[in-house]
Design a protein around this motif. Structure first.
Motif, PDB file in Angstrom:
ATOM      1  N   LYS A   1       0.835  -1.197   0.000  1.00  0.00           N
ATOM      2  CA  LYS A   1       0.000   0.000   0.000  1.00  0.00           C
ATOM      3  C   LYS A   1       0.874   1.253   0.000  1.00  0.00           C
ATOM      4  CE  LYS A   1      -4.255  -1.554   2.168  1.00  0.00           C
ATOM      5  NZ  LYS A   1      -4.134  -2.704   3.099  1.00  0.00           N
ATOM      6  N   LEU A   2       0.646   2.086  -1.005  1.00  0.00           N
ATOM      7  CA  LEU A   2       1.369   3.368  -1.077  1.00  0.00           C
ATOM      8  C   LEU A   2       0.349   4.490  -1.012  1.00  0.00           C
ATOM      9  CD1 LEU A   2       3.905   5.156  -1.670  1.00  0.00           C
ATOM     10  CD2 LEU A   2       3.379   4.861  -4.104  1.00  0.00           C
ATOM     11  N   VAL A   3       0.547   5.392  -0.050  1.00  0.00           N
ATOM     12  CA  VAL A   3      -0.289   6.592   0.003  1.00  0.00           C
ATOM     13  C   VAL A   3       0.582   7.780  -0.405  1.00  0.00           C
ATOM     14  CG1 VAL A   3      -1.577   8.150   1.510  1.00  0.00           C
ATOM     15  CG2 VAL A   3      -1.837   5.665   1.748  1.00  0.00           C
ATOM     16  N   ILE A   4       0.055   8.590  -1.329  1.00  0.00           N
ATOM     17  CA  ILE A   4       0.792   9.779  -1.769  1.00  0.00           C
ATOM     18  C   ILE A   4      -0.024  11.007  -1.387  1.00  0.00           C
ATOM     19  CG2 ILE A   4       1.818  11.009  -3.708  1.00  0.00           C
ATOM     20  CD1 ILE A   4       1.972   8.382  -5.219  1.00  0.00           C
ATOM     21  N   ILE A   5       0.642  11.962  -0.747  1.00  0.00           N
ATOM     22  CA  ILE A   5      -0.045  13.203  -0.387  1.00  0.00           C
ATOM     23  C   ILE A   5       0.460  14.298  -1.308  1.00  0.00           C
ATOM     24  CG2 ILE A   5      -0.564  14.825   1.467  1.00  0.00           C
ATOM     25  CD1 ILE A   5       0.308  12.607   3.442  1.00  0.00           C
ATOM     26  N   GLY A   6      -0.391  14.745  -2.214  1.00  0.00           N
ATOM     27  CA  GLY A   6      -0.009  15.806  -3.148  1.00  0.00           C
ATOM     28  C   GLY A   6       0.176  15.272  -4.559  1.00  0.00           C
ATOM     29  N   ALA A   7      -0.659  15.749  -5.492  1.00  0.00           N
ATOM     30  CA  ALA A   7      -0.568  15.281  -6.881  1.00  0.00           C
ATOM     31  C   ALA A   7       0.104  16.343  -7.737  1.00  0.00           C
ATOM     32  CB  ALA A   7      -1.956  14.936  -7.419  1.00  0.00           C
TER      33      ALA A   7
ATOM     34  N   ASP B   1      -0.690  -0.775  -4.608  1.00  0.00           N
ATOM     35  CA  ASP B   1      -2.033  -0.235  -4.356  1.00  0.00           C
ATOM     36  C   ASP B   1      -1.853   1.224  -3.941  1.00  0.00           C
ATOM     37  OD1 ASP B   1      -4.475   0.506  -3.401  1.00  0.00           O
ATOM     38  OD2 ASP B   1      -4.517  -0.944  -1.734  1.00  0.00           O
ATOM     39  N   VAL B   2      -2.153   2.121  -4.914  1.00  0.00           N
ATOM     40  CA  VAL B   2      -1.815   3.527  -4.699  1.00  0.00           C
ATOM     41  C   VAL B   2      -3.063   4.354  -4.418  1.00  0.00           C
ATOM     42  CG1 VAL B   2      -0.729   5.577  -5.679  1.00  0.00           C
ATOM     43  CG2 VAL B   2       0.123   3.299  -6.307  1.00  0.00           C
ATOM     44  N   THR B   3      -2.990   5.167  -3.342  1.00  0.00           N
ATOM     45  CA  THR B   3      -4.034   6.165  -3.086  1.00  0.00           C
ATOM     46  C   THR B   3      -3.379   7.535  -3.168  1.00  0.00           C
ATOM     47  OG1 THR B   3      -5.140   4.641  -1.605  1.00  0.00           O
ATOM     48  CG2 THR B   3      -5.797   6.966  -1.492  1.00  0.00           C
ATOM     49  N   LEU B   4      -3.994   8.403  -3.978  1.00  0.00           N
ATOM     50  CA  LEU B   4      -3.385   9.717  -4.229  1.00  0.00           C
ATOM     51  C   LEU B   4      -4.306  10.815  -3.711  1.00  0.00           C
ATOM     52  CD1 LEU B   4      -1.217  11.491  -5.647  1.00  0.00           C
ATOM     53  CD2 LEU B   4      -2.460  11.130  -7.791  1.00  0.00           C
ATOM     54  N   PHE B   5      -3.823  11.519  -2.685  1.00  0.00           N
ATOM     55  CA  PHE B   5      -4.587  12.654  -2.141  1.00  0.00           C
ATOM     56  C   PHE B   5      -4.114  13.942  -2.805  1.00  0.00           C
ATOM     57  CE2 PHE B   5      -5.358   9.682   1.285  1.00  0.00           C
ATOM     58  CZ  PHE B   5      -6.638  10.033   1.723  1.00  0.00           C
ATOM     59  N   ASN B   6      -5.055  14.858  -3.037  1.00  0.00           N
ATOM     60  CA  ASN B   6      -4.648  16.189  -3.511  1.00  0.00           C
ATOM     61  C   ASN B   6      -5.614  17.235  -2.973  1.00  0.00           C
ATOM     62  OD1 ASN B   6      -2.838  17.814  -4.832  1.00  0.00           O
ATOM     63  ND2 ASN B   6      -4.016  17.870  -6.741  1.00  0.00           N
ATOM     64  N   ALA B   7      -5.074  18.271  -2.372  1.00  0.00           N
ATOM     65  CA  ALA B   7      -5.939  19.315  -1.820  1.00  0.00           C
ATOM     66  C   ALA B   7      -6.647  20.071  -2.933  1.00  0.00           C
ATOM     67  CB  ALA B   7      -5.116  20.273  -0.961  1.00  0.00           C
ATOM     68  N   GLU B   8      -5.959  20.253  -4.056  1.00  0.00           N
ATOM     69  CA  GLU B   8      -6.607  20.878  -5.213  1.00  0.00           C
ATOM     70  C   GLU B   8      -7.572  19.855  -5.807  1.00  0.00           C
ATOM     71  OE1 GLU B   8      -4.702  23.271  -8.451  1.00  0.00           O
ATOM     72  OE2 GLU B   8      -2.880  22.958  -7.288  1.00  0.00           O
ATOM     73  N   PRO B   9      -8.732  20.318  -6.303  1.00  0.00           N
ATOM     74  CA  PRO B   9      -9.726  19.349  -6.797  1.00  0.00           C
ATOM     75  C   PRO B   9      -9.388  18.841  -8.198  1.00  0.00           C
ATOM     76  CG  PRO B   9     -10.561  21.585  -7.015  1.00  0.00           C
ATOM     77  CD  PRO B   9      -9.220  21.696  -6.371  1.00  0.00           C
ATOM     78  N   ARG B  10      -8.167  18.461  -8.427  1.00  0.00           N
ATOM     79  CA  ARG B  10      -7.775  17.971  -9.750  1.00  0.00           C
ATOM     80  C   ARG B  10      -6.465  17.213  -9.629  1.00  0.00           C
ATOM     81  NH1 ARG B  10      -6.983  23.335  -9.435  1.00  0.00           N
ATOM     82  NH2 ARG B  10      -9.028  23.752 -10.287  1.00  0.00           N
ATOM     83  N   GLY B  11      -6.076  16.548 -10.713  1.00  0.00           N
ATOM     84  CA  GLY B  11      -4.846  15.763 -10.691  1.00  0.00           C
ATOM     85  C   GLY B  11      -3.632  16.574 -11.123  1.00  0.00           C
ATOM     86  N   ASN B  12      -2.663  15.842 -11.658  1.00  0.00           N
ATOM     87  CA  ASN B  12      -1.363  16.427 -11.970  1.00  0.00           C
ATOM     88  C   ASN B  12      -1.398  17.225 -13.275  1.00  0.00           C
ATOM     89  OD1 ASN B  12       1.370  16.919 -12.238  1.00  0.00           O
ATOM     90  ND2 ASN B  12       1.876  14.823 -12.859  1.00  0.00           N
ATOM     91  N   TYR B  13      -1.056  18.502 -13.180  1.00  0.00           N
ATOM     92  CA  TYR B  13      -0.943  19.307 -14.398  1.00  0.00           C
ATOM     93  C   TYR B  13       0.357  20.084 -14.362  1.00  0.00           C
ATOM     94  CZ  TYR B  13      -2.525  23.217 -11.478  1.00  0.00           C
ATOM     95  OH  TYR B  13      -2.635  24.158 -10.508  1.00  0.00           O
ATOM     96  N   ASP B  14       0.724  20.639 -15.506  1.00  0.00           N
ATOM     97  CA  ASP B  14       2.032  21.276 -15.653  1.00  0.00           C
ATOM     98  C   ASP B  14       1.955  22.734 -15.189  1.00  0.00           C
ATOM     99  OD1 ASP B  14       4.460  22.271 -16.415  1.00  0.00           O
ATOM    100  OD2 ASP B  14       4.441  21.333 -18.408  1.00  0.00           O
TER     101      ASP B  14
END
Lengths: 811, 111
Positions: A4-10, A29-42
Motif C-alpha cells: 500500500k502506497l499513500v501519496i499526499i499531493g498530486a 495499491d496507490v491512493t493519491l490525495f490532492n488538496a486541489e480538486p484535480r490531478g497532476n498538471y504542468d
C-alpha cells in the motif's frame, strides 16, 4: 503481496515518481490525495494559460483515464489531516483512516504572503494554482492590477495580464528585476522590455499597506505615500516548502522536509519529493532536480540502489518574450575578472565571470543562442586562455581570424541607413566624403549624420575609415575613462537624447566595458543623471567622492573639516557662540577663517560629524557645502548698509543669491561675489559669477577664477534690477549645469561654448531665460535642503564603526 | 583554526561601499561589492595612510579617497603603476551576516 502506497499531493514531482514506479512494478495499491480538486498538471505552463496561448486541458499531465488505467485511487479535493507514524496510517479530512506500507509526501510549496495590513482582503491573491490563474484571466482592459514581486513568477503574471490589456504595475522591493538570476545591467534591459509592453515597473519600492473598501482590495500604498489603485493584487514574492503536515507528524524538518540521498525522511517508511524537501541544506524550485528526485523515489520504493545528486544549475528563461540566461556564480570575487559585451542596438548584454582562466558564471540577455556552449564550458571548467579575446562572441568566432569590424561596414550597400534620426544612408555619407568632408564634424555639418542622438557616431567613423583608407585618422577624442570609448560629450548627448535615467541604462546603451564603472566615470554619470533628470533619477551616494558622500572635506589624516554656511558672510553672536561651543566640545584642533567669509572647523573625527552638525543645526546653521561640486560661497562687501561708497545693497543681494543657489549640484564648484561699488572689495571679478554694483544698476561678469588658473570675469550683462540679476545668475548656472563637462569650471565651459552662445540663451532670449530658471527651480525643489540635518536624522548610525572589537582583541 | 565572529548584518554595509571595524590595532575596512561579496582590508593606504573605507568601490576594487590609488579588494595589491599592498583578512557572508576571522584580526601586528 501488494504493497500500500499513500501519496499526499498530486504535483509534478510525485506524478513523475508514480510514472516511474508503476512502469517497473504495477502491483502497488496507490491512493493519491490532492488538496486541489484535480490531478497532476504542468504548473510551469500556467503562464501560457494566463496569456491565453493555452487552455487548462492542454497542460494536464495525468487525466482521469490515466489514473484509471494505472489503478490509482484518486482522492482529489481532499486533504490529509494527520499522519500516525506508529500505526502507519493517515487520516483524511472526512475521518477515513488509511493504512500504508510506504507514504510519499509531495505537498509542494506555499506562496509566501507578506503580512502587510490588508493582506487578507478579497482580491489579494498569490500566483500558484489554476484558481489564481482564472482570477487573473477575469481581468480586462477596464481593470488595474498591482503585482508585488519582480521575480520570474511576478513578471509572468504581469506580462500575461498586460497581454489581455490589463493596466499592470509591478512593485519590486529590490533595485532591479530578478536580482537572483540577473545582474543590474540585464535587469535594466528586462525592465525596458516590460515597459515597452505597457507594464509600469517600480523598483526599490516598499509596500506599506493594502487599502480596502467593503472587504475588497482597492489600492496598494507604498511607504513613500504613493497610492496605486487596483482591482486585484497579486503577491508573487516567493515560495516556502509546505512542511506543516510533516512537521506535525514529528519527522525532521528544517526549511523543508529533511531527506537523505535516497529521498527517505527521518522515518524509514516515509519518503518525500519535490518542492517540500530539503536535501543537504538546499531546497528546490526548478523542475529538473525535482524530476531527478522522482526517479530516485521510484527506485527506492522498488528496493533498488539510487542516489540523488544535486547538479550545477543554469536558468534559461523566456520572460514575456525576452530571452535570459544565467548560470554558475556571477558574483564578483577573489581573483575574478569580468568580460562584458554589450550591443546597445540589439539590446544584447553578455557577461562572463572568469577565475583562473575558467568561466565560473555567466549572465546573458537578449541573445541566448550560445548559452549551452557557455554552460558546457562552466561545467567542464574549460581553460579559455587561448580564446580569451574572442570567447565572449560565442562559438562561431572561435578558431578563425578575429573579425574586422570595418569589413562589415565596407560590405554594406549604399542605401543602408546609417543615421536613423536623420535618415542618412551610407551612400549619402560617402558622397559627402567625396566632396571633401573628411572628418566627423564635417560629415555632421554636411549631412547631419550622427548629429542628433549620436548613437551612430562609431558607424559614421567606420564609413569614413573604409572610404578614405589610410588618409583617415580616427579622432583622438579623450574617452571618459577606461570603461568606455565615448567622450563626456557623447555620453551626455546619449543621456539626453535616449532619455537614459539610470546608471545601468547609461552603461548598457553606451556599451560600457565594465560591469559597474570606476571612480572616474561613476561620479560624472551620477552628476549628469541628476542634473538632466532631477525628478526621475535618485542620487547615488556610493558613486560620489567621499567629501560629497559625507558632506565634509576629508583631510590628509582622514579627519574632516566642517564649514557651516554664513549667508553672504554675515554672522552673529549666537552663531559664533555655537561654533565656539562645538569647537570645545569636539576638541577641534584648528579653527580658521576662510577666504569665502566663513569659519572652518578642521580636524573633526568622522564619527563626530553627525553630532557636531546637530549642534550647529540647533543654532540655525546649515551645511556650507565647502566640500561640493556645487555652490560654495557668495562673498559680499557691506554695500550701502555701512559703506560711504556703496551704491547698492550688495550684502542683501548676495544673501538672496546664496539662498536661491545653495544645495544645487554643478559640474565643478561655483563661487560668487557681489561688490557694492567698482572698488570691488568682495573681489567679485575673479569669481565664477561676479556682480559689481554701480549707480545705474548691476554689472554681471562670468568665468572668473582664482585657482590653478587666474581669470578675470568677462562682461556678461548689465541689468537694472535685483530681480534681473537673480534671473541671469540662475539661468546661467542652469545653462552651465546642463551643458558643461563634469569637472570643467565655468570659465572652461565658456571657452568651449563661447560667451556669445551663452549670452544668446541667457540674455537675449527671455523665454529661454525663464525656461532655464524654471528647470533650475524644479531641480532645487529636490536639492535645496540641508544635507546635514538629513544625515543627522537618517544616517547618523552609518558614521560609526559597524563593530568595535577593541575589547575582544584585548582579551 | 579560524574563529569566525559576527560583525554586522550585510545590510549594514552599503552596496559598493564599506564600513569600519575598530580593533585594538587600528581600523579594518569591510567592503561590500555590487554583487554582495565582502572583503576585509586594513583601513589604511600604504601611500599616505588614506582611509580606504571612504573610497569609491567599483567591481572588486576600491579607489583611495586621498590620491586615487586603486586596490584589488581580494589581494590588497595596488593596481596600475602604483606599488603597494594592503593587508587582507578572511571575510565571508553567512545567512545575511558578515563574519570576520577573529584569529587573524588578533594576529594583525605579528602578521
Amino acid at each position: 503481496m501488494t504493497k500500500k502506497l499513500v501519496i499526499i499531493g498530486a504535483g509534478m514531482a510525485s506524478g513523475r515518481a508514480l510514472e516511474h514506479l508503476l512502469k517497473e512494478d504495477p502491483d502497488w495499491d496507490v491512493t493519491l490525495f490532492n488538496a486541489e480538486p484535480r490531478g497532476n498538471y504542468d504548473r510551469i505552463m500556467l503562464s501560457p494559460v494566463l496569456a491565453g496561448d493555452k487552455s487548462y486541458e492542454d497542460i494536464v499531465i495525468h487525466d482521469s483515464a490515466w489514473y484509471e488505467e494505472n489503478g490509482v485511487t484518486c482522492r482529489f479535493g481532499e486533504k490529509v489531516e494527520t499522519i500516525d507514524r506508529a500505526a502507519k496510517t493517515v487520516t483524511a479530512a472526512n475521518g477515513d483512516v488509511l493504512e500504508y506500507d510506504k507514504l510519499l509526501i509531495g505537498t509542494g510549496s506555499k506562496p509566501f504572503i507578506i503580512p502587510l495590513p490588508g493582506h487578507d482582503l478579497d482580491g489579494v491573491i498569490a500566483y500558484r494554482d489554476l484558481e489564481d490563474t482564472e482570477l487573473m484571466m477575469s481581468m480586462t482592459d477596464q481593470n488595474k492590477v498591482v503585482v508585488i514581486g519582480g521575480g520570474l513568477l511576478g513578471l509572468e503574471a504581469a506580462a500575461g495580464m498586460a497581454a489581455r490589456g490589463v493596466d499592470v504595475t509591478v512593485v519590486h522591493i529590490m533595485g532591479h528585476l530578478m536580482e537572483r538570476q540577473l545582474d543590474e545591467a540585464a535587469g535594466y534591459l528586462l525592465r525596458k522590455a516590460l515597459i515597452d509592453k505597457g507594464i509600469t515597473v517600480m523598483c526599490s519600492a516598499n509596500s506599506k499597506e493594502i487599502v480596502g473598501e467593503d472587504g475588497k482590495v482597492k489600492a496598494l500604498m507604498l511607504d513613500d505615500g504613493t497610492e496605486l489603485p487596483c482591482d486585484l493584487l497579486v503577491m508573487a514574492v516567493g515560495i516556502r516548502p509546505n512542511v506543516a503536515l510533516a512537521e506535525a507528524s514529528g519527522i525532521a524538518v528544517g526549511r523543508g522536509i529533511h531527506v537523505d540521498d535516497q529521498m527517505i525522511t527521518s522515518d524509514e517508511n516515509i519518503l518525500a519529493v519535490g518542492e517540500c524537501v530539503e536535501h543537504n541544506g538546499a531546497v528546490f524550485g526548478l523542475v529538473a532536480p525535482l524530476y531527478d528526485q522522482a526517479k530516485v523515489v521510484a527506485k527506492t520504493l522498488l528496493g533498488e540502489e539510487a542516489t540523488f545528486v544535486q547538479k550545477d544549475l543554469s536558468t534559461k528563461l523566456k520572460v514575456t518574450g525576452c530571452d535570459l540566461f544565467s548560470a554558475g556564480d556571477f558574483a564578483e570575487g577573489e581573483g575574478r575578472e569580468d568580460i562584458v559585451f554589450r550591443d546597445p542596438a540589439r539590446g544584447v548584454y553578455r557577461r562572463l565571470v572568469l577565475e583562473d582562466n575558467v568561466i565560473v558564471g555567466t549572465v546573458m540577455y537578449g541573445d541566448t543562442a550560445d548559452s549551452n556552449w557557455f554552460f558546457g564550458m562552466i561545467k567542464d571548467k574549460t581553460d579559455i586562455s587561448d580564446m580569451r579575446e574572442t570567447v565572449i562572441f560565442g562559438p562561431a568566432y572561435q578558431g578563425g581570424a578575429p573579425q574586422d569590424p570595418l569589413a562589415a561596414v565596407a560590405a554594406l550597400p549604399d542605401d543602408a541607413e546609417i543615421c536613423g534620426c536623420n535618415g542618412i544612408s551610407k551612400g549619402d555619407i560617402v558622397a559627402a566624403i567625396n566632396e571633401g568632408a573628411t572628418d566627423l564634424g564635417a560629415i555632421r555639418a554636411e549631412t547631419k549624420a550622427s548629429g542628433s542622438c549620436g548613437t551612430c557616431t562609431g558607424l559614421v567613423e567606420q564609413v569614413l575609415a573604409t572610404t578614405l583608407g589610410d588618409a583617415f585618422v580616427m579622432p583622438t577624442a579623450q574617452p571618459m575613462c577606461g570603461c568606455t570609448d565615448m567622450t563626456h560629450e557623447d555620453v551626455r548627448r546619449m543621456i539626453k537624447s535616449q532619455e537614459l535615467k539610470s546608471m545601468a541604462a547609461v552603461m548598457q546603451e553606451c556599451g560600457w566595458k565594465t560591469s559597474c564603472g570606476c571612480h572616474v566615470c561613476r561620479p560624472a554619470l551620477n552628476y549628469y543623471l541628476l542634473a538632466d533628470w532631477p525628478v526621475e533619477y535618485q542620487d547615488d551616494p556610493q558613486s560620489r567622492f567621499i567629501n560629497e558622500r559625507k558632506h565634509a572635506n576629508i583631510q590628509k589624516d582622514g579627519t574632516f573639516s566642517v564649514v557651516p554656511r554664513m549667508w553672504g558672510g554675515i554672522t552673529n553672536a549666537n552663531e559664533l557662540r555655537a561654533i565656539a561651543d562645538a569647537a570645545d566640545k569636539f576638541d577641534v584642533p584648528t579653527v580658521k577663517v576662510t577666504g569665502g567669509q566663513r569659519i572652518d572647523l578642521l580636524g573633526v573625527k568622522g564619527e563626530d560629524l553627525p553630532a557636531i552638525w546637530k549642534d550647529l543645526n540647533a543654532a540655525g546653521m546649515v551645511s556650507g557645502h565647502a566640500y561640493s561640486k556645487g555652490l560654495r560661497t557668495v562673498k559680499t562687501c557691506v554695500g550701502t548698509d555701512h559703506c560711504r561708497f556703496g551704491t547698492q545693497d550688495s550684502t542683501g543681494l548676495g544673501i538672496k543669491l546664496e539662498k536661491a543657489l545653495w544645495g544645487s549640484w554643478t559640474p565643478h564648484k561655483v563661487k560668487l561675489g557681489v561688490s557694492g561699488c567698482p572698488r570691488n572689495c568682495a573681489e567679485a571679478t575673479c569669481k565664477d559669477i561676479g556682480i559689481v554694483c554701480v549707480d545705474s544698476g548691476f554689472e554681471i561678469g562670468v568665468g572668473g577664477a582664482a585657482g590653478m588658473d587666474v581669470k578675470e570675469v568677462q562682461a556678461f550683462a548689465k541689468v537694472e534690477t535685483e530681480q534681473e540679476v537673480m534671473d541671469v545668475c540662475i539661468a546661467f548656472t542652469q545653462l552651465y549645469r546642463e551643458h558643461a563637462k563634469y569637472l570643467d569650471r565655468m570659465y572652461k565651459f565658456i571657452d568651449k561654448f563661447g560667451l556669445e552662445w551663452c549670452q544668446e540663451r541667457v540674455i537675449d532670449d527671455l523665454e529661454n531665460r525663464k525656461a532655464l530658471v524654471d528647470r533650475f527651480e524644479l531641480s532645487q525643489s529636490i536639492y535645496r535642503k540641508d544635507p546635514w540635518a538629513e544625515h543627522v536624522e537618517d544616517k547618523a548610525e552609518t558614521y560609526q564603526p559597524v563593530a568595535n572589537l577593541t575589547l575582544e582583541a584585548a582579551e | 583554526m579560524s574563529e569566525w565572529i559576527d560583525i554586522a548584518a550585510l545590510e549594514d554595509i552599503p552596496q559598493r561601499g564599506a564600513r569600519v571595524v575598530k580593533t585594538a590595532e587600528g581600523c579594518v575596512a569591510v567592503f561590500r561589492t555590487a554583487s554582495d561579496e565582502v572583503y576585509a582590508l586594513d583601513n589604511s593606504c600604504p601611500h599616505k595612510q588614506g582611509p580606504l573605507a571612504e573610497g569609491i568601490v567599483h567591481g572588486a576594487s576600491v579607489t583611495c579617497p586621498l590620491h586615487n590609488w586603486v586596490f584589488d579588494l581580494a589581494t590588497g595589491e595596488a593596481q596600475g603603476a602604483d606599488e603597494g599592498t594592503v593587508a587582507t583578512y578572511p571575510a565571508r557572508v553567512e545567512a545575511g551576516r558578515v563574519l570576520l576571522d577573529a584569529e587573524r584580526l588578533r594576529g594583525r601586528v605579528a602578521a
